[in-house]
Scaffold this motif. Structure first.
Motif, PDB file in Angstrom:
ATOM      1  N   ILE A 226       0.862  -1.185   0.000  1.00 13.59           N
ATOM      2  CA  ILE A 226       0.000   0.000   0.000  1.00 13.59           C
ATOM      3  C   ILE A 226       0.891   1.224   0.000  1.00 13.59           C
ATOM      4  O   ILE A 226       1.826   1.337   0.796  1.00 13.59           O
ATOM      5  N   ALA A 227       0.608   2.169  -0.903  1.00 13.18           N
ATOM      6  CA  ALA A 227       1.305   3.454  -0.949  1.00 13.18           C
ATOM      7  C   ALA A 227       0.316   4.552  -0.586  1.00 13.18           C
ATOM      8  O   ALA A 227      -0.837   4.531  -1.035  1.00 13.18           O
ATOM      9  N   ALA A 228       0.752   5.500   0.233  1.00 14.10           N
ATOM     10  CA  ALA A 228      -0.120   6.585   0.681  1.00 14.10           C
ATOM     11  C   ALA A 228       0.641   7.900   0.649  1.00 14.10           C
ATOM     12  O   ALA A 228       1.871   7.942   0.748  1.00 14.10           O
ATOM     13  N   GLY A 229      -0.115   9.001   0.513  1.00 14.54           N
ATOM     14  CA  GLY A 229       0.439  10.344   0.562  1.00 14.54           C
ATOM     15  C   GLY A 229      -0.251  11.150   1.638  1.00 14.54           C
ATOM     16  O   GLY A 229      -1.475  11.074   1.791  1.00 14.54           O
ATOM     17  N   ASP A 230       0.525  11.934   2.417  1.00 13.88           N
ATOM     18  CA  ASP A 230      -0.079  12.679   3.519  1.00 13.88           C
ATOM     19  C   ASP A 230      -0.110  14.175   3.220  1.00 13.88           C
ATOM     20  O   ASP A 230       0.279  14.630   2.143  1.00 13.88           O
ATOM     21  N   VAL A 231      -0.571  14.944   4.200  1.00 19.86           N
ATOM     22  CA  VAL A 231      -0.777  16.381   4.008  1.00 19.86           C
ATOM     23  C   VAL A 231       0.529  17.150   4.003  1.00 19.86           C
ATOM     24  O   VAL A 231       0.553  18.330   3.623  1.00 19.86           O
ATOM     25  N   THR A 232       1.621  16.547   4.420  1.00 21.57           N
ATOM     26  CA  THR A 232       2.916  17.226   4.424  1.00 21.57           C
ATOM     27  C   THR A 232       3.711  16.998   3.150  1.00 21.57           C
ATOM     28  O   THR A 232       4.797  17.554   2.993  1.00 21.57           O
ATOM     29  N   GLY A 233       3.226  16.155   2.235  1.00 21.26           N
ATOM     30  CA  GLY A 233       3.924  15.858   0.999  1.00 21.26           C
ATOM     31  C   GLY A 233       4.736  14.580   1.032  1.00 21.26           C
ATOM     32  O   GLY A 233       5.442  14.261   0.076  1.00 21.26           O
ATOM     33  N   ARG A 234       4.645  13.810   2.112  1.00 24.66           N
ATOM     34  CA  ARG A 234       5.410  12.566   2.226  1.00 24.66           C
ATOM     35  C   ARG A 234       4.652  11.398   1.608  1.00 24.66           C
ATOM     36  O   ARG A 234       3.424  11.358   1.621  1.00 24.66           O
ATOM     37  N   LEU A 235       5.419  10.440   1.081  1.00 29.07           N
ATOM     38  CA  LEU A 235       4.879   9.183   0.580  1.00 29.07           C
ATOM     39  C   LEU A 235       5.290   8.076   1.535  1.00 29.07           C
ATOM     40  O   LEU A 235       6.449   8.012   1.972  1.00 29.07           O
ATOM     41  N   LEU A 236       4.344   7.197   1.850  1.00 26.43           N
ATOM     42  CA  LEU A 236       4.611   6.052   2.718  1.00 26.43           C
ATOM     43  C   LEU A 236       4.289   4.774   1.957  1.00 26.43           C
ATOM     44  O   LEU A 236       3.251   4.701   1.286  1.00 26.43           O
ATOM     45  N   ILE A 237       5.154   3.788   2.067  1.00 28.52           N
ATOM     46  CA  ILE A 237       4.963   2.518   1.367  1.00 28.52           C
ATOM     47  C   ILE A 237       5.025   1.384   2.386  1.00 28.52           C
ATOM     48  O   ILE A 237       6.090   1.097   2.972  1.00 28.52           O
ATOM     49  N   TRP A 238       3.864   0.767   2.646  1.00 26.77           N
ATOM     50  CA  TRP A 238       3.793  -0.392   3.528  1.00 26.77           C
ATOM     51  C   TRP A 238       3.898  -1.664   2.682  1.00 26.77           C
ATOM     52  O   TRP A 238       3.136  -1.844   1.732  1.00 26.77           O
ATOM     53  N   ARG A 239       4.817  -2.530   3.026  1.00 26.99           N
ATOM     54  CA  ARG A 239       4.999  -3.798   2.322  1.00 26.99           C
ATOM     55  C   ARG A 239       4.534  -4.950   3.212  1.00 26.99           C
ATOM     56  O   ARG A 239       4.743  -4.935   4.426  1.00 26.99           O
ATOM     57  N   GLY A 240       3.931  -5.949   2.567  1.00 28.07           N
ATOM     58  CA  GLY A 240       3.489  -7.141   3.283  1.00 28.07           C
ATOM     59  C   GLY A 240       2.391  -6.870   4.289  1.00 28.07           C
ATOM     60  O   GLY A 240       2.380  -7.454   5.379  1.00 28.07           O
ATOM     61  N   PHE A 241       1.433  -6.016   3.943  1.00 36.78           N
ATOM     62  CA  PHE A 241       0.343  -5.725   4.884  1.00 36.78           C
ATOM     63  C   PHE A 241      -0.624  -6.909   4.953  1.00 36.78           C
ATOM     64  O   PHE A 241      -0.815  -7.649   3.989  1.00 36.78           O
ATOM     65  N   GLY A 242      -1.244  -7.080   6.097  1.00 37.44           N
ATOM     66  CA  GLY A 242      -2.332  -8.038   6.275  1.00 37.44           C
ATOM     67  C   GLY A 242      -1.946  -9.490   6.251  1.00 37.44           C
ATOM     68  O   GLY A 242      -2.827 -10.353   6.123  1.00 37.44           O
ATOM     69  N   ASN A 243      -0.647  -9.838   6.378  1.00 35.38           N
ATOM     70  CA  ASN A 243      -0.267 -11.251   6.353  1.00 35.38           C
ATOM     71  C   ASN A 243      -0.784 -12.000   7.578  1.00 35.38           C
ATOM     72  O   ASN A 243      -0.934 -13.215   7.540  1.00 35.38           O
ATOM     73  N   ARG A 244      -1.062 -11.289   8.640  1.00 32.80           N
ATOM     74  CA  ARG A 244      -1.599 -11.939   9.835  1.00 32.80           C
ATOM     75  C   ARG A 244      -3.114 -11.769   9.942  1.00 32.80           C
ATOM     76  O   ARG A 244      -3.848 -12.726  10.140  1.00 32.80           O
ATOM     77  N   LYS A 245      -3.595 -10.544   9.768  1.00 33.55           N
ATOM     78  CA  LYS A 245      -5.004 -10.260  10.033  1.00 33.55           C
ATOM     79  C   LYS A 245      -5.907 -10.505   8.832  1.00 33.55           C
ATOM     80  O   LYS A 245      -7.117 -10.689   8.994  1.00 33.55           O
ATOM     81  N   LEU A 246      -5.333 -10.485   7.596  1.00 32.18           N
ATOM     82  CA  LEU A 246      -6.152 -10.665   6.393  1.00 32.18           C
ATOM     83  C   LEU A 246      -5.761 -11.919   5.634  1.00 32.18           C
ATOM     84  O   LEU A 246      -5.921 -11.992   4.420  1.00 32.18           O
ATOM     85  N   ALA A 247      -5.211 -12.911   6.323  1.00 32.97           N
ATOM     86  CA  ALA A 247      -4.808 -14.156   5.654  1.00 32.97           C
ATOM     87  C   ALA A 247      -6.025 -14.843   5.083  1.00 32.97           C
ATOM     88  O   ALA A 247      -7.007 -15.099   5.771  1.00 32.97           O
ATOM     89  N   LEU A 248      -5.959 -15.138   3.783  1.00 32.98           N
ATOM     90  CA  LEU A 248      -7.101 -15.764   3.103  1.00 32.98           C
ATOM     91  C   LEU A 248      -6.967 -17.273   3.011  1.00 32.98           C
ATOM     92  O   LEU A 248      -7.868 -17.951   2.534  1.00 32.98           O
ATOM     93  N   GLY A 249      -5.848 -17.796   3.427  1.00 32.65           N
ATOM     94  CA  GLY A 249      -5.668 -19.244   3.357  1.00 32.65           C
ATOM     95  C   GLY A 249      -5.132 -19.709   2.035  1.00 32.65           C
ATOM     96  O   GLY A 249      -4.725 -20.857   1.894  1.00 32.65           O
ATOM     97  N   ASN A 250      -5.083 -18.866   1.028  1.00 29.71           N
ATOM     98  CA  ASN A 250      -4.526 -19.253  -0.265  1.00 29.71           C
ATOM     99  C   ASN A 250      -3.225 -18.500  -0.499  1.00 29.71           C
ATOM    100  O   ASN A 250      -3.064 -17.361  -0.092  1.00 29.71           O
TER     101      ASN A 250
END
Length: 799
Positions: A226-250
């Protein structure tokens, strides 16, 4: 009736499956444009409120690109299914609540076949709605709801609520359809879409946190990023999100496994492997999106620059000088084509990967932001009546020429050449624009604002265009045309190369074109009246008379000889607009503050015919008839009450059509966004008289004012709208100072208020002292009665 000028940028557009069409939300409709020519092909009409979401149904394979289905959602509370090749409305679903955003995950995860119309009864939509049914008036309850709806029914029930917020939020979905989410202050809430499972399956949720408010975010097309932009002009890149809480089993296609590390950059207990921060933008990030293959990240914001980041290395390149803040960046099914949407109501089509702008779909640009001291002082909209073209002042010191009959932009004129960046402090204001009757000459005024009280400059410019060519070139520039004072109005002569400019400094100047010297404009004459500020001007239909408003007095001049012909009676407040009506038999005058007034003067009798207590935004008159129209703001006191609120439905203005000296309007139309708007008759087709209305947001409508079928007539009463302030005028003293009070009636009232035994006559001083001294009233009352009989009070008239 012709409607146009609607915003193209309220919602993200969508490409058709063959990338040959671009579908754009335009008010209550969806406009379909050709990606090759930029011209509108057709439109989807049926919604009764603005369309907020547009989803093109993707094809299952490249061979099935002819699939032309789409879903739309609107603030009218309905979801509609279309075949936009027709166009044809296939299905309507009533959600019963205003819809601000919608996603349908299964359309992306399970592409539809083209050989048959797919079964929409199995589709599940996640919508962002506003529900005020449980909100008490004046409270800060949660109005925004994220809900899950089954599109099988034509009337949707309440639905399952996933999240409640203070106001409705926009929903973002991943390209694979596996995840969707919303941004809420400093958080991103993400759900998995239970596609392929039971329709009653519950979506799982996780949250990512940040220290600043998040403006935009996007999902990677293939990986859990997931990539996001905030009000200060910064970009944030989260890698490997949801591997624990959104595991689909596949397992994921890339085989990425859960890594148990320290999670660098990740805050608290957030479910992500790492979080990286990049910073280049100087202001908030509004645009963020991944490339089709996920190798690049695109970002943009208020600077008007599209930045391309290489995801693995962080290296970047730019598409600069787009000229307006960016709102959206969208890919098409053709990887060589993309679009960037700008805040100035333009959609640029880009060739990729060179990012070359090869086509622009341009609507009317929004009006400029003006300092408060310049709001309402001059006109920022002018009309070429013969061709139906409007000249509108816009952001970035431009004047845009727009064809109202074709709903297309014609050209742009950069009034002031400056290295402007969107969001910079305003240093120059374009205060007025005017067009000659044939549209061949344009005049503009601009003010360079002083810095710390030093360096202010007023410029008057004349622009010339070639026949049948609406690209204007600068002909003459005059610095400080009225010394240090600002220009209040500009008007062109109807038949000659002559113009007049008025000034708050107390004079007006008549300018003529010196065709012998490269069509330059020179000052022909200067006039003034008792050193009063000159606030408005207008030429008569044949150009033999110039009317100039000296604050609250109307002066009539011979423009050729610069001779004062006559002076009309004073109005209550300074006049801001003048317009001759009929064959110059009447003169319409309008004033704003402190007490608004609309008045009609008979030029042959030099007297006031009638007046209303209305604030007027614009005045226009027909050339070959006695018709004229005004754009008035509806008083707030008149809109109070439940019955009147239902009549107006948020409309704040009215167009009143008059014929000659008759004070009763022929027709009244209520309109929205009247403040800052303008009206004009268009007379290109002599057989048909049309009236154009451009509102304060530069949306417009062109209609036949004499037709009952081409427009909605208002049910309001003109006497109530005018506040019962209609008056009639006469000659001489009455036209200047108004009607005198009824002496006989006033004397009778005064005599009744005095406890005296005598009755006042027409000559009270002959009988006031007759009779017994025992019956004389007190001396103060006697003196008051005696002096009032000699000099009647006129306070009520002056007010």
């Amino acid at each position: 009736m012709i409607r146009g000028g609607r915003s193209y940028v309220t919602s993200p557009p969508s490409f058709s499956n063959d990338a040959k069409k671009l579908l754009v939300c335009t008010g209550n409709t969806v406009s379909v444009f050709s990606a090759a020519t930029g011209l509108q092909i057709t439109s989807l009409e049926g919604h009764t409120a603005p369309v907020t979401t547009l989803i093109v149904v993707p094809a299952s394979s490249p061979a099935q690109k002819i699939l032309c289905y789409c879903w739309t959602a609107s603030l009218d509370g309905t979801i509609r299914h279309w075949d936009f090749s027709g166009p044809e409305l296939l299905k309507t679903i009533n959600a019963q609540l205003p819809i601000y955003s919608m996603v349908i995950p299964s359309l992306l995860s399970e592409p539809q076949q083209v050989d048959k119309r797919y079964d929409s009864s199995k589709l599940v939509a996640y919508v962002s709605v506003e529900d005020t049914s449980l909100v008490k008036e004046g409270t800060k309850e949660l109005r925004g709801h994220i809900r899950r709806f089954n599109l099988a029914k034509e009337r949707l029930p309440r639905g399952e609520t996933l999240k409640e917020t203070e106001e409705p939020k926009s929903i973002v979905i991943s390209p694979s359809g596996e995840f969707f989410g919303i941004r809420h202050k400093c958080k991103i809430h993400v759900w998995d879409a239970p596609c392929g499972r039971s329709k009653d399956a519950v979506s799982k949720k996780m949250t990512l946190h940040h220290t600043k408010a998040i403006n935009a975010f996007a999902f990677h097309p293939t990986e859990r990023i997931i990539a996001a932009g905030d009000v200060t002009g910064r970009l944030l890149i989260w890698r490997g999100f949801g591997n624990r809480k959104l595991a689909l089993g596949n397992q994921k296609k890339n085989g990425r496994a859960v890594v148990d590390v320290d999670n660098p950059g990740v805050r608290g207990e957030d479910d992500a492997e790492s979080c990286t921060t990049w910073h280049w933008h100087s202001a908030e990030v509004n645009v963020i999106n991944f490339s089709c293959d996920g190798a690049y990240l695109y970002s943009g914001g208020r600077e008007g620059v599209l930045v391309v980041w290489q995801l693995e290395t962080g290296k970047k390149k730019f598409l600069p000088r787009i000229g307006s803040p960016l709102l959206y960046f969208m890919w098409s099914p053709d990887p060589t084509l993309s679009s960037v949407v700008c805040a100035d109501n333009q959609i640029h089509l880009l060739k990729m990967p060179s990012m070359e702008i090869y086509r622009t779909i341009s609507g009317i640009k929004p009006p400029p932001s003006l300092p408060k001291m310049y709001e309402g002082l001059a006109s920022t909209i002018a009309f070429d009546r013969s061709s139906g073209i409007a000249a509108l002042c816009t952001e970035n010191y431009c004047v845009q020429l727009y064809n109202l009959l074709n709903d297309r932009g014609v050209s742009e004129i950069q009034v002031c050449e400056r290295n402007h960046q969107p969001g910079d402090e305003i240093t120059v204001v374009v205060t007025a624009v005017a067009l000659s009757l044939d549209g061949s000459v344009m005049s503009t005024t601009e003010v360079k604002l002083p810095e710390d009280g030093i360096g202010g400059l007023v410029s008057l410019k004349f622009w010339e265009s070639e026949p049948d060519n609406k690209t204007f070139t600068l002909s003459t520039i005059v610095y400080d045309p009225h010394r240090d004072a600002g220009v209040s109005a500009i008007a062109f002569h109807p038949t000659r190369s002559m113009a007049v400019s008025t000034s708050f400094g107390g004079d007006f100047k008549i300018w003529v074109c010196n065709s012998d010297k490269s069509t330059s404009w020179i000052c022909h004459a200067v006039g003034s009246y008792k050193k009063k500020p000159m606030t408005a001007a207008a030429f008569s239909g044949d150009g033999t008379v110039l009317a100039a408003a000296a604050e609250n007095v109307i002066t009539l001049w011979n423009p050729d000889r610069n001779i004062l012909l006559s002076v009309l009676g004073a109005t209550l407040t300074p006049i801001t607009k003048l317009c001759f009506a009929g064959k110059s038999e009447f003169l319409v005058a309008a004033s704003h503050f402190p007490k608004p007034e609309l008045s009609l003067w008979d030029t042959s009798k030099l007297s006031l015919s009638w007046s209303y207590g209305l604030r007027i935004e614009a005045v226009t008159s027909a050339v070959d008839s006695s018709a004229f129209a005004v754009l008035a703001l509806i008083p707030e006191t008149f809109k109070k009450g439940k019955s009147k609120k239902k009549i107006f439905r948020g409309r704040d203005g009215a167009i009143l059509l008059f014929n000659g000296s008759d004070p009763k309007p022929v027709s009244i139309w209520t309109v929205m966004k009247a403040e800052g708007g303008s009206i004009s008759f268009l007379e290109g087709d002599k057989s048909q008289l049309r009236l154009a209305y451009v509102n304060g947001s530069h949306e417009y409508v062109v209609f036949d004012p004499n037709s009952d079928e081409s427009h909605e007539r208002s049910a309001i009463d003109y006497e109530g709208l005018a506040g019962h302030e209609e008056t009639t005028g006469d000659f001489g003293y009455t036209s200047l100072y108004g009607q005198l009070p009824d002496y006989d009636k006033k004397r009778m009232e005064d005599s009744e208020s005095l406890a005296t035994p005598f009755v006042s006559s027409e000559r009270p001083w002959e009988t006031i002292f007759s009779g017994s001294t025992l019956n004389f009233p007190p001396l103060p009352k006697l003196c008051a009665e005696f002096f009032e009989s000699l000099m009647e009070k006129t306070t009520a008239v002056v007010e």
